[in-house]
Design a protein around this motif. Structure first.
Motif, PDB file in Angstrom:
ATOM      1  N   ALA A   1       0.889  -1.243   0.079  1.00  0.00           N
ATOM      2  CA  ALA A   1      -0.090   0.056  -0.075  1.00  0.00           C
ATOM      3  C   ALA A   1       0.980   1.321  -0.127  1.00  0.00           C
ATOM      4  CB  ALA A   1      -0.895  -0.077   1.177  1.00  0.00           C
TER       5      ALA A   1
ATOM      6  N   GLU B   1       1.614   8.079  -2.375  1.00  0.00           N
ATOM      7  CA  GLU B   1       1.839   9.145  -2.954  1.00  0.00           C
ATOM      8  C   GLU B   1       0.809   9.486  -4.121  1.00  0.00           C
ATOM      9  OE1 GLU B   1       5.984   7.794  -2.153  1.00  0.00           O
ATOM     10  OE2 GLU B   1       6.641   9.471  -2.856  1.00  0.00           O
TER      11      GLU B   1
ATOM     12  N   PHE C   1      -2.697   1.097   5.337  1.00  0.00           N
ATOM     13  CA  PHE C   1      -3.713   0.350   6.325  1.00  0.00           C
ATOM     14  C   PHE C   1      -2.968   0.529   7.578  1.00  0.00           C
ATOM     15  CE2 PHE C   1      -6.271  -2.017   3.297  1.00  0.00           C
ATOM     16  CZ  PHE C   1      -5.698  -2.004   2.181  1.00  0.00           C
ATOM     17  N   ARG C   2      -1.705   0.626   7.815  1.00  0.00           N
ATOM     18  CA  ARG C   2      -1.145   0.157   9.062  1.00  0.00           C
ATOM     19  C   ARG C   2      -0.468   1.451   9.690  1.00  0.00           C
ATOM     20  NH1 ARG C   2      -1.598  -4.445   6.738  1.00  0.00           N
ATOM     21  NH2 ARG C   2      -2.727  -6.064   7.600  1.00  0.00           N
TER      22      ARG C   2
ATOM     23  N   TYR D   1      -6.610   1.117   8.816  1.00  0.00           N
ATOM     24  CA  TYR D   1      -6.950   0.471  10.031  1.00  0.00           C
ATOM     25  C   TYR D   1      -6.811   1.050  11.473  1.00  0.00           C
ATOM     26  CZ  TYR D   1      -6.626  -3.663   6.802  1.00  0.00           C
ATOM     27  OH  TYR D   1      -6.971  -4.528   5.435  1.00  0.00           O
TER      28      TYR D   1
ATOM     29  N   GLN E   1       0.547  -6.307  -3.637  1.00  0.00           N
ATOM     30  CA  GLN E   1      -0.616  -6.657  -2.551  1.00  0.00           C
ATOM     31  C   GLN E   1      -1.697  -5.640  -2.797  1.00  0.00           C
ATOM     32  OE1 GLN E   1       1.078  -7.694   1.670  1.00  0.00           O
ATOM     33  NE2 GLN E   1       2.725  -6.274   0.485  1.00  0.00           N
TER      34      GLN E   1
ATOM     35  N   HIS F   1      -3.651 -10.061  -3.961  1.00  0.00           N
ATOM     36  CA  HIS F   1      -4.961  -9.708  -3.347  1.00  0.00           C
ATOM     37  C   HIS F   1      -5.927  -9.280  -4.527  1.00  0.00           C
ATOM     38  CE1 HIS F   1      -2.403  -9.188   0.363  1.00  0.00           C
ATOM     39  NE2 HIS F   1      -2.628 -10.411  -0.059  1.00  0.00           N
TER      40      HIS F   1
ATOM     41  N   TYR G   1     -10.307 -11.246   3.938  1.00  0.00           N
ATOM     42  CA  TYR G   1      -9.505 -12.100   4.995  1.00  0.00           C
ATOM     43  C   TYR G   1     -10.424 -13.307   5.029  1.00  0.00           C
ATOM     44  CZ  TYR G   1      -6.501  -8.481   6.702  1.00  0.00           C
ATOM     45  OH  TYR G   1      -5.516  -7.680   6.766  1.00  0.00           O
TER      46      TYR G   1
ATOM     47  N   THR H   1       5.697  -1.746   1.882  1.00  0.00           N
ATOM     48  CA  THR H   1       5.056  -2.597   2.539  1.00  0.00           C
ATOM     49  C   THR H   1       5.355  -2.933   3.877  1.00  0.00           C
ATOM     50  OG1 THR H   1       4.107  -4.927   2.267  1.00  0.00           O
ATOM     51  CG2 THR H   1       6.287  -4.674   1.414  1.00  0.00           C
ATOM     52  N   SER H   2       4.611  -3.224   4.961  1.00  0.00           N
ATOM     53  CA  SER H   2       4.951  -3.798   6.193  1.00  0.00           C
ATOM     54  C   SER H   2       5.344  -5.118   6.214  1.00  0.00           C
ATOM     55  CB  SER H   2       3.800  -3.367   7.242  1.00  0.00           C
ATOM     56  OG  SER H   2       2.707  -3.979   6.909  1.00  0.00           O
TER      57      SER H   2
ATOM     58  N   ASN I   1      11.254   1.454   2.145  1.00  0.00           N
ATOM     59  CA  ASN I   1      10.197   1.677   2.975  1.00  0.00           C
ATOM     60  C   ASN I   1      10.132   2.758   3.998  1.00  0.00           C
ATOM     61  OD1 ASN I   1       7.647   0.092   3.183  1.00  0.00           O
ATOM     62  ND2 ASN I   1       8.285   0.250   5.314  1.00  0.00           N
ATOM     63  N   ARG I   2       9.233   3.534   3.937  1.00  0.00           N
ATOM     64  CA  ARG I   2       9.187   4.618   4.976  1.00  0.00           C
ATOM     65  C   ARG I   2       9.681   4.242   6.342  1.00  0.00           C
ATOM     66  NH1 ARG I   2       3.782   7.222   6.041  1.00  0.00           N
ATOM     67  NH2 ARG I   2       3.982   5.669   7.630  1.00  0.00           N
ATOM     68  N   ASP I   3       8.898   3.016   6.928  1.00  0.00           N
ATOM     69  CA  ASP I   3       9.260   2.718   8.323  1.00  0.00           C
ATOM     70  C   ASP I   3       9.911   1.261   8.088  1.00  0.00           C
ATOM     71  OD1 ASP I   3       5.716   3.349   8.976  1.00  0.00           O
ATOM     72  OD2 ASP I   3       7.796   4.648   9.325  1.00  0.00           O
TER      73      ASP I   3
ATOM     74  N   ILE J   1       8.717   6.094  -1.332  1.00  0.00           N
ATOM     75  CA  ILE J   1       9.189   5.260  -2.653  1.00  0.00           C
ATOM     76  C   ILE J   1       9.233   6.079  -4.077  1.00  0.00           C
ATOM     77  CG2 ILE J   1       7.053   4.114  -2.695  1.00  0.00           C
ATOM     78  CD1 ILE J   1       8.851   1.760  -3.596  1.00  0.00           C
TER      79      ILE J   1
HETATM   80  N1  APR Z   1       7.068   5.389   0.558  1.00  0.00           N
HETATM   81  C1  APR Z   1       7.426   4.198   1.047  1.00  0.00           C
HETATM   82  N2  APR Z   1       6.887   3.447   2.116  1.00  0.00           N
HETATM   83  C2  APR Z   1       5.809   3.880   2.498  1.00  0.00           C
HETATM   84  C3  APR Z   1       5.056   5.427   2.165  1.00  0.00           C
HETATM   85  C4  APR Z   1       5.875   5.937   1.080  1.00  0.00           C
HETATM   86  N3  APR Z   1       5.155   6.890   0.503  1.00  0.00           N
HETATM   87  N4  APR Z   1       3.680   5.440   2.809  1.00  0.00           N
HETATM   88  C5  APR Z   1       3.688   4.399   3.687  1.00  0.00           C
HETATM   89  N5  APR Z   1       4.856   3.309   3.629  1.00  0.00           N
HETATM   90  C6  APR Z   1       5.060   2.233   3.991  1.00  0.00           C
HETATM   91  C7  APR Z   1       4.722   2.328   5.637  1.00  0.00           C
HETATM   92  O1  APR Z   1       5.874   2.474   6.279  1.00  0.00           O
HETATM   93  C8  APR Z   1       4.196   0.937   5.902  1.00  0.00           C
HETATM   94  O2  APR Z   1       5.474   0.201   6.403  1.00  0.00           O
HETATM   95  O3  APR Z   1       4.196   1.198   3.489  1.00  0.00           O
HETATM   96  C9  APR Z   1       3.950   0.175   4.399  1.00  0.00           C
HETATM   97  C10 APR Z   1       2.493   0.092   4.278  1.00  0.00           C
HETATM   98  O4  APR Z   1       2.132  -1.097   5.126  1.00  0.00           O
HETATM   99  P1  APR Z   1       0.575  -1.491   5.248  1.00  0.00           P
HETATM  100  O5  APR Z   1      -0.268  -0.384   5.582  1.00  0.00           O
HETATM  101  O6  APR Z   1       0.633  -2.794   6.111  1.00  0.00           O
HETATM  102  O7  APR Z   1       0.152  -2.038   3.960  1.00  0.00           O
HETATM  103  P2  APR Z   1       0.442  -3.609   3.189  1.00  0.00           P
HETATM  104  O8  APR Z   1       1.833  -3.992   3.842  1.00  0.00           O
HETATM  105  O9  APR Z   1       0.306  -3.250   1.818  1.00  0.00           O
HETATM  106  O10 APR Z   1      -0.560  -4.454   3.814  1.00  0.00           O
HETATM  107  C11 APR Z   1      -0.696  -5.639   3.271  1.00  0.00           C
HETATM  108  O11 APR Z   1      -2.716  -6.149   4.647  1.00  0.00           O
HETATM  109  O12 APR Z   1      -5.192  -5.649   5.007  1.00  0.00           O
HETATM  110  C12 APR Z   1      -4.011  -6.072   4.220  1.00  0.00           C
HETATM  111  O13 APR Z   1      -5.052  -6.732   2.073  1.00  0.00           O
HETATM  112  C13 APR Z   1      -4.192  -5.888   2.923  1.00  0.00           C
HETATM  113  O14 APR Z   1      -2.819  -5.635   0.732  1.00  0.00           O
HETATM  114  C14 APR Z   1      -2.931  -5.335   2.203  1.00  0.00           C
HETATM  115  C15 APR Z   1      -2.111  -6.154   3.187  1.00  0.00           C
END
Ligand code: APR
Length: 237
Positions: free
Chosen positions: A23, A28, A34-35, A41, A102, A120, A162, A189-190, A212-214, A230
């Motif tokens: 996500a 951007e 989501f998290r 969430y 995803q 997904h 889910y 992605t987390s 990744n940001r985090d 990113i």
């Molecule tokens: N650039 C880089 N990283 C970013 C940015 C950005 N601009 N914005 C957010 N992030 C990072 C956050 O730091 C976080 O670690 O993207 C990650 C998003 O993590 P999630 O919100 O958990 O999304 P995702 O990993 O895609 O979730 C996986 O969970 O609920 C399910 O089906 C849903 O596909 C989803 C899956």
């Protein structure tokens, strides 16, 4: 050599890059993840969003499911950002072989990527449960209550909820791409959700990159970790 220069050099030298994203790649483009703090969430609803986005909830509370889905899962005006565009450019140049995502927003295809493995599913594919007729996302967006087919059947978005299983063929193709990859770039992605996050273990090369940001659970194993946005980062390459 800076991390960005290292990334640039590895990309220049590679002709089999695979991207694995989530996500954060679409943040951007204006689609919340989501998290993160402002993620989907973290917002308050009558039920937790992960409950609403489950197969059981879809079956027992379809009206509420579709209200949430229309309001929170459809961003049909969102446009690809430099991250999507750069990945599509690398594919055109023969450097990148596949995007494994995803995300369900279709922005990689909108940017021109051809080999996109949607773990997904996608909001752009919606099927009648009775006759199988396909409908565009706009039909769901513009419908009220439970979206109905002309045959009277209920239309379901082709997204993995889910409690639902992922498409076996998409998984098999994703594993193959990752196993063969010279360079695997994980971005936005987390890595919190399985089985998607588990596919990373099939990578056998020595150019594992995390953008990744985090921090993520793969940071320690990665050969290069860049924390930041990113779209901004790939836009500089
Ligand atoms: N650039 C880089 N990283 C970013 C940015 C950005 N601009 N914005 C957010 N992030 C990072 C956050 O730091 C976080 O670690 O993207 C990650 C998003 O993590 P999630 O919100 O958990 O999304 P995702 O990993 O895609 O979730 C996986 O969970 O609920 C399910 O089906 C849903 O596909 C989803 C899956």
């Amino acid at each position: 050599m800076t991390k960005l220069e290292q990334l640039k050099q590895w990309v220049m030298q590679s002709d089999n890059i695979v991207f694995f994203g989530g996500a954060g790649v679409s943040c951007e483009s204006g689609i919340p993840d989501f998290r993160s703090e402002d993620g989907l969430y973290r917002q308050q609803y009558r039920y937790p969003p992960e409950t609403i986005l489950s197969h059981r909830f879809y079956l027992h509370h379809p009206e509420e499911f579709f209200t949430f889905y229309r309001n929170k899962m459809l961003y049909l005006d969102a446009k690809p950002n430099p991250a999507h565009q750069k990945l599509a450019q690398w594919e055109k140049e023969g450097k990148l072989k596949a995007v494994i995502t995803q995300n369900i927003d279709g922005l990689h295809q909108a940017a021109g990527s051809k080999e996109v493995l949607e773990l997904h599913g996608s909001v752009h594919r919606n099927y009648c449960g009775k006759c199988g007729k396909e409908y565009p996302a706009s039909y769901i967006r513009d419908s009220q209550g439970i979206p109905r087919c002309s045959c009277g059947g209920r239309i379901k978005p082709d997204v993995v909820l889910y409690e639902e299983s992922l498409d076996e063929d998409v998984i098999a193709r994703s594993v193959m791409r990752i196993q063969e990859a010279q360079m695997l770039i994980i971005g936005g992605t987390s890595l919190a959700v399985y089985p998607a996050a588990g596919l990373i273990r099939f990578y056998q090369g020595n150019r594992l990159v995390v953008i990744n940001r985090d921090p993520t659970p793969q940071d320690d194993r990665a050969d290069l970790v860049i924390h930041g946005k990113i779209g901004e980062i790939l836009g500089q390459l």
